[in-house]
Scaffold this active site. Structure first.
Site, PDB file in Angstrom:
ATOM      1  CD  GLU A   8      35.855 130.879  30.414  1.00 28.28           C
ATOM      2  OE1 GLU A   8      36.160 129.822  31.009  1.00 28.28           O
ATOM      3  OE2 GLU A   8      36.343 131.208  29.314  1.00 28.28           O
ATOM      4  CG  ASP A  50      47.227 129.667  16.475  1.00 25.96           C
ATOM      5  OD1 ASP A  50      48.452 129.799  16.692  1.00 25.96           O
ATOM      6  OD2 ASP A  50      46.355 130.145  17.224  1.00 25.96           O
TER       7      ASP A  50
END
Length: 307
Positions: free
Chosen positions: A230, A255
């Site tokens: 991240e 999804d």
């Protein structure tokens, strides 16, 4: 806009009456009928491409039976019709070529051919078309054949294998979101390193998470834990996160399609789904990823590897 009586691309794929009407109207020699016939050939071409991709995908277990295969085939036919209506370029090439052939016949033997028909009717005689296609240069879209991209560039084996394995799932997701299949394939490639860096379940099995979607508090499905990178204020940091886990790659695409279609956060992304760069930058602005180079990386994959 109400479809014309020659437009069968918007109707059910198994509508034989619509196709019969198209055959009869083709004899009139109108440009409208020529285009309708060309769209039908494009739909057949797409359907064959999807069938080849499905044949290359391994069976997925107990649910793989004759009934599911039949309904999958019907779905593929309808998807092919919808994609042909949106157009990938093949129908336009056919219309130009058939129209020029019709003009040539009109000059040589009059507006009617020797058998009482013109070039438009031949578009419905599918076995004859490949003889007249010539090199389909200038076509754009996600057509892949014999290791060549639609632009004619040779593809790396790992790219070709990735598309053959997941292309049909991406096509189904395109029908739901309107996002071109190759855009989603490009994102799946970026998130997984072309399938080489898949998130794993605790037992080592594949979590089939192709889009790096995390498992938030509202997620009720399976969960896999993995180390991810991240970026905080532009600085890369390693973190352990929970990710959604799926039984099959198809479930991952479904999804992802639901998330794009139902989450207001991505509404503007879908508004610009026709352009690779706008799509990629829209995802980044919506906060899909923290990597400051995410949009640039995704755009490069779509344009260079999958173009």
């Amino acid at each position: 806009m109400t479809p014309s009586r020659h437009d069968v691309s918007s109707s059910f794929a198994l509508d034989t009456q619509g196709l019969g009407n198209l055959k009869r109207s083709a004899k009139a020699g109108s440009l409208e009928a020529t285009r309708g016939a060309a769209q039908q050939f494009e739909a057949l071409f797409i359907n064959q491409m999807m069938k080849s991709m499905r044949d290359a995908t391994p069976s997925e277990g107990l649910m793989d039976n004759q009934q599911t295969k039949m309904f999958t085939s019907m779905l593929d036919q309808q998807l092919s019709q919808n994609m042909a209506k949106r157009g990938m370029g093949l129908a336009d090439v056919l219309v130009r070529q058939l129209s020029s052939q019709t003009d040539a016949k009109a000059l040589a033997i009059g507006t009617d051919g020797a058998n009482g028909t013109n070039g438009a009717a031949s578009a419905l005689d599918i076995p004859m078309l490949p003889k007249n296609l010539g090199p389909l240069k200038g076509m754009e879209g996600a057509i892949q054949t014999n290791g060549l991209s639609a632009s004619g560039r040779s593809q790396a084996p790992h790219v070709r294998a990735f598309q053959e394995k997941l292309g049909a799932h991406a096509a189904e997701a395109e029908a739901v979101t309107g996002v071109p299949a190759k855009f989603m394939l490009g994102q799946a490639a970026l998130e997984t390193g072309w399938g080489k860096r898949m998130i794993r379940n605790a037992d080592g099995s594949n979590a089939n998470n192709l889009f790096g979607i995390k498992a938030g508090p509202n997620w009720k499905g399976k969960v896999a834990t993995a180390v991810t990178t991240e970026y905080v204020n532009g600085v890369a940091r390693q973190k352990v996160e929970k990710f959604r886990a799926y039984d099959t790659p198809a479930d991952s695409f479904k999804d992802y399609a639901r998330m794009l279609a139902n989450n207001p956060r991505y509404e503007k992304v879908l508004d610009h789904a026709g352009d690779a760069s706008a799509f990629a930058h829209g995802l980044q602005r919506a906060g899909y990823a923290t990597d400051p180079q995410y949009a640039a990386k995704l755009s490069k994959i779509i344009k260079n590897s999958l173009a």
